[in-house]
Design a protein around this motif. Sequence first.
Motif, mmCIF file in Angstrom:
data_model
loop_
_atom_site.group_PDB
_atom_site.id
_atom_site.type_symbol
_atom_site.label_atom_id
_atom_site.label_comp_id
_atom_site.label_asym_id
_atom_site.label_seq_id
_atom_site.Cartn_x
_atom_site.Cartn_y
_atom_site.Cartn_z
ATOM 1 N N PHE A 1 0.865 -1.181 0.000
ATOM 2 C CA PHE A 1 0.000 0.000 0.000
ATOM 3 C C PHE A 1 0.905 1.235 0.000
ATOM 4 O O PHE A 1 1.292 1.727 1.069
ATOM 5 C CB PHE A 1 -0.922 0.012 1.218
ATOM 6 N N PRO A 2 1.267 1.756 -1.180
ATOM 7 C CA PRO A 2 2.251 2.849 -1.253
ATOM 8 C C PRO A 2 1.886 4.086 -0.453
ATOM 9 O O PRO A 2 2.774 4.784 0.049
ATOM 10 C CB PRO A 2 2.307 3.155 -2.755
ATOM 11 N N LEU A 3 0.610 4.376 -0.320
ATOM 12 C CA LEU A 3 0.174 5.539 0.455
ATOM 13 C C LEU A 3 -0.571 5.130 1.719
ATOM 14 O O LEU A 3 -1.202 5.972 2.367
ATOM 15 C CB LEU A 3 -0.719 6.450 -0.400
ATOM 16 N N GLY A 4 -0.491 3.856 2.090
ATOM 17 C CA GLY A 4 -1.139 3.382 3.305
ATOM 18 C C GLY A 4 -2.614 3.117 3.102
ATOM 19 O O GLY A 4 -3.152 3.153 1.988
ATOM 20 N N THR A 5 -3.296 2.841 4.220
ATOM 21 C CA THR A 5 -4.745 2.647 4.205
ATOM 22 C C THR A 5 -5.386 3.555 5.249
ATOM 23 O O THR A 5 -4.710 4.064 6.154
ATOM 24 C CB THR A 5 -5.115 1.186 4.517
ATOM 25 N N ASP A 6 -6.688 3.761 5.112
ATOM 26 C CA ASP A 6 -7.391 4.593 6.094
ATOM 27 C C ASP A 6 -7.886 3.722 7.242
ATOM 28 O O ASP A 6 -7.546 2.546 7.344
ATOM 29 C CB ASP A 6 -8.531 5.365 5.431
ATOM 30 N N ARG A 7 -8.727 4.280 8.092
ATOM 31 C CA ARG A 7 -9.144 3.563 9.297
ATOM 32 C C ARG A 7 -10.027 2.357 8.986
ATOM 33 O O ARG A 7 -10.151 1.442 9.808
ATOM 34 C CB ARG A 7 -9.874 4.503 10.251
ATOM 35 N N LEU A 8 -10.638 2.340 7.782
ATOM 36 C CA LEU A 8 -11.461 1.196 7.385
ATOM 37 C C LEU A 8 -10.690 0.176 6.561
ATOM 38 O O LEU A 8 -11.266 -0.815 6.119
ATOM 39 C CB LEU A 8 -12.682 1.676 6.594
ATOM 40 N N GLY A 9 -9.404 0.417 6.343
ATOM 41 C CA GLY A 9 -8.593 -0.501 5.570
ATOM 42 C C GLY A 9 -8.679 -0.313 4.074
ATOM 43 O O GLY A 9 -8.228 -1.182 3.319
ATOM 44 N N SER A 10 -9.235 0.795 3.593
ATOM 45 C CA SER A 10 -9.305 1.076 2.157
ATOM 46 C C SER A 10 -7.973 1.640 1.676
ATOM 47 O O SER A 10 -7.314 2.399 2.392
ATOM 48 C CB SER A 10 -10.430 2.066 1.855
ATOM 49 N N ASP A 11 -7.605 1.294 0.458
ATOM 50 C CA ASP A 11 -6.325 1.727 -0.106
ATOM 51 C C ASP A 11 -6.354 3.219 -0.419
ATOM 52 O O ASP A 11 -7.212 3.694 -1.177
ATOM 53 C CB ASP A 11 -6.018 0.926 -1.371
ATOM 54 N N MET A 12 -5.410 3.965 0.123
ATOM 55 C CA MET A 12 -5.386 5.411 -0.060
ATOM 56 C C MET A 12 -5.052 5.802 -1.491
ATOM 57 O O MET A 12 -5.620 6.758 -2.031
ATOM 58 C CB MET A 12 -4.371 6.024 0.908
ATOM 59 N N LEU A 13 -4.127 5.098 -2.129
ATOM 60 C CA LEU A 13 -3.749 5.443 -3.497
ATOM 61 C C LEU A 13 -4.933 5.300 -4.443
ATOM 62 O O LEU A 13 -5.170 6.169 -5.297
ATOM 63 C CB LEU A 13 -2.589 4.564 -3.958
ATOM 64 N N SER A 14 -5.677 4.223 -4.306
ATOM 65 C CA SER A 14 -6.843 4.024 -5.174
ATOM 66 C C SER A 14 -7.886 5.115 -4.954
ATOM 67 O O SER A 14 -8.475 5.634 -5.916
ATOM 68 C CB SER A 14 -7.457 2.642 -4.905
ATOM 69 N N ARG A 15 -8.102 5.477 -3.710
ATOM 70 C CA ARG A 15 -9.087 6.511 -3.417
ATOM 71 C C ARG A 15 -8.620 7.886 -3.909
ATOM 72 O O ARG A 15 -9.421 8.698 -4.368
ATOM 73 C CB ARG A 15 -9.384 6.543 -1.919
ATOM 74 N N LEU A 16 -7.320 8.138 -3.826
ATOM 75 C CA LEU A 16 -6.795 9.410 -4.335
ATOM 76 C C LEU A 16 -6.964 9.500 -5.848
ATOM 77 O O LEU A 16 -7.301 10.564 -6.383
ATOM 78 C CB LEU A 16 -5.322 9.552 -3.976
ATOM 79 N N MET A 17 -6.717 8.415 -6.536
ATOM 80 C CA MET A 17 -6.870 8.416 -7.997
ATOM 81 C C MET A 17 -8.310 8.695 -8.406
ATOM 82 O O MET A 17 -8.573 9.503 -9.303
ATOM 83 C CB MET A 17 -6.398 7.081 -8.563
ATOM 84 N N VAL A 18 -9.255 8.052 -7.745
ATOM 85 C CA VAL A 18 -10.665 8.300 -8.057
ATOM 86 C C VAL A 18 -11.073 9.700 -7.610
ATOM 87 O O VAL A 18 -11.895 10.362 -8.261
ATOM 88 C CB VAL A 18 -11.542 7.218 -7.398
ATOM 89 N N GLY A 19 -10.490 10.183 -6.511
ATOM 90 C CA GLY A 19 -10.778 11.536 -6.061
ATOM 91 C C GLY A 19 -10.391 12.597 -7.078
ATOM 92 O O GLY A 19 -11.066 13.633 -7.192
ATOM 93 N N ALA A 20 -9.315 12.358 -7.845
ATOM 94 C CA ALA A 20 -8.938 13.296 -8.903
ATOM 95 C C ALA A 20 -10.056 13.428 -9.928
ATOM 96 O O ALA A 20 -10.309 14.508 -10.471
ATOM 97 C CB ALA A 20 -7.649 12.827 -9.574
ATOM 98 N N ARG A 21 -10.727 12.318 -10.186
ATOM 99 C CA ARG A 21 -11.844 12.341 -11.133
ATOM 100 C C ARG A 21 -12.958 13.269 -10.630
ATOM 101 O O ARG A 21 -13.515 14.057 -11.404
ATOM 102 C CB ARG A 21 -12.375 10.920 -11.299
ATOM 103 N N TYR A 22 -13.274 13.182 -9.356
ATOM 104 C CA TYR A 22 -14.360 13.997 -8.804
ATOM 105 C C TYR A 22 -13.967 15.468 -8.725
ATOM 106 O O TYR A 22 -14.692 16.346 -9.227
ATOM 107 C CB TYR A 22 -14.758 13.491 -7.421
ATOM 108 N N ASP A 23 -12.840 15.774 -8.085
ATOM 109 C CA ASP A 23 -12.479 17.174 -7.846
ATOM 110 C C ASP A 23 -12.173 17.904 -9.146
ATOM 111 O O ASP A 23 -12.611 19.047 -9.341
ATOM 112 C CB ASP A 23 -11.279 17.244 -6.898
ATOM 113 N N LEU A 24 -11.434 17.260 -10.041
ATOM 114 C CA LEU A 24 -11.106 17.905 -11.307
ATOM 115 C C LEU A 24 -12.341 18.005 -12.199
ATOM 116 O O LEU A 24 -12.570 19.041 -12.841
ATOM 117 C CB LEU A 24 -10.001 17.116 -12.010
#
Length: 288
Positions: free
Chosen positions: A65-88
């Motif tokens: 997990f290159p960027l770690g996981t959050d408190r629920l165990g979700s992958d941070m890198l995957s969530r950041l990548m999808v977050g770029a889709r929403y914010d941008l």
Amino acid sequence: MTVALESTKAVPRRKRRPRSYWALRIGIAILVFYAAVALISFVWTPYDPLTPGIGDGYDAPSWAFPLGTDRLGSDMLSRLMVGARYDLGIAFVAVLIALTVGTTIGTFAGYHGGTLDTVVMRAVEIFQAFPGLLFAMLVVQAVGAGIVNVILVLSFVGIPDYLRLARAEIHAKRDWQYAEAARMTGNLPWRVAFRHLLPNSIGPLLAFTSINAAFSALVTASLGFLGLGLGPNVPEWGNMIARGQDGVMTGQWWVSFFPGLAILGLTGGLYLLGDALSDITDPRRRGR
């Protein structure tokens, strides 16, 4: 003697490129990077960004997990990548709507003047008495969270700025010689305004568009952080910061740090791009 004279000849100095040259290229590079990440997230992410329990809660950054996981165990890198889709994506669509509507109304008001101009500008002044972020918070709280509502609110907040800018540019240039020549050749008023005046006023609007996109991205993240944005489980950067704020005090810094860094990079790139476009389109600042 000839050798001495040749040695004293001034060596031509290489012209130093202006600051806007580098700002433009850095801003474009950052924006292209974020757009590429957003597009890649449609077809590939390391893990499912919506699936909890992929790792243990608050896993530190590692090879798995290159960027770690959050408190629920979700992958941070995957969530950041999808977050770029929403914010941008939200910032781009909101700015496009605000640019289209605000520029159209501002062009009409600036060209025709009179009562129309007065009524429009008084309405804009009343609206702009409210801070943009506060207005967005109140409206989203009233109408509810969701992508469509956030986009419409951000568009509505941005319209007055484009309206004022377009109105000022068109009003200042409507009596210039090329506008008079267009009228003398039989062009209708709307054609003079949109075919001749607006293309010669587009520079400041494009420069402001980049600044407004950065503001829209910040407001989107702020609404997500406050729980007023896209919903608690959507991998949007503001939501991710709010989701990881409990871990900051206990040493799990990566949960909020990386989404905050993503917001900083996106807004910084957009501000660099906007500043460079201002230098390029404004003759008084050109060559800095």
